[in-house]
Design an enzyme around this catalytic site. Sequence first.
Site, PDB file in Angstrom:
ATOM      1  CB  CYS A 178     -28.818  57.066  -6.351  1.00  0.00           C
ATOM      2  SG  CYS A 178     -27.045  56.697  -6.148  1.00  0.00           S
ATOM      3  CB  SER A 179     -29.722  58.193 -10.886  1.00  0.00           C
ATOM      4  OG  SER A 179     -28.459  59.319 -10.554  1.00  0.00           O
TER       5      SER A 179
END
Lengths: 198, 67
Positions: free
Chosen positions: A109-110
Site C-alpha cells: 500500500c503506502s
Amino acid sequence: VTDIHGHAGSATADRVKRVEAAVVAAGLTTEADLDRVVEVLAAQASPRQGARVVARAWSDPGFAQRLFADANTAIEELGLSMRAGPAPVRLKAVANSESVHNVVVCTLCSCYPVSLLGPPPTWYKDPAYRSRVVREPREVLAEFGTQLAPETEIRVWDSSAETRYLVVPLRPSGTESLDEPTLADLVTRNGLIGTAVV
Amino acid sequence: VITEYQGEYPLPDILVLTRGATRTLEPLYGVRFSAGELWGGEDTARFSVTVDLWESYLESSEEDRIL
C-alpha cells in the site's frame, strides 16, 4: 475525519465518510478518537521532522549510533515519537554510504513513517512505483534524477509488516561548518525515502 | 538470508480471519533477497530487496542460516 491525503477526490472522500460511519456504528472507534489521531498527525507530521533526525545524526555520532541501534528510542531525544499515529510502529533507520544506497517502498500500500515524513506523495502510492522499484530500482531512481554509480549497491526496503524505514542520506561534502538547523534545510522528503540524494 | 529479528507481532492473517479477535504472536524477520534470487538470471543488477516476513511464511533450508 479531516482528509489527510489532501489530494483525494470526492469519490475517495465519500468512501472515507462511509467507512468512518460504519466503523463508528460498529463501536470500533469514536468520532472524537479519530479526530484526535488526525489532529496529532497533522500538527506534527512533516518531512521537517525526518530532516531534524538526519541533521542530528550527521552532527552527533553518538546519536547516530543510538538511532541505528534503536530508532524509536533515539528520536524521543528530539521530542519525536512513533506512538502519535493510530498504532505504535517500529522505526528502523538505514544509512546511505559511499557504496550502499537505500530506498523505501511499501509494495502492499503506502506505509512509511508518516510522523517523520508527512502524508505520502502520490507517486509513493502509485502501483508503478511500488512494482517497479523492487524490479529495476536503478532505472526508477534515474527517472527521479538520481544517477547512481554502477558499482553502488542498492538496498530496497519493503515495509511489508510492522517496521517503518527512514533513509539517512549521505552528508554532502563541504557542509562541515553548518549547524543542525541549516543541515536540516538540505534534507528533502525524497532524500528520506531514498529516491533522491542530498 | 535473514538479516534481522524484529520481535514478535500478531500474525495479520489470523487477525483478518477472526476480525481482530485473535492475536497470534509470531516472530517477525527481515529477509533479504538478491535481485537474482528474486527475479532469476545472473546477479549483475547489484541490488537486493528486504521484505519483513512472519515465521510461518518461511520454509527452512539447509543453505540459509540466520546471520
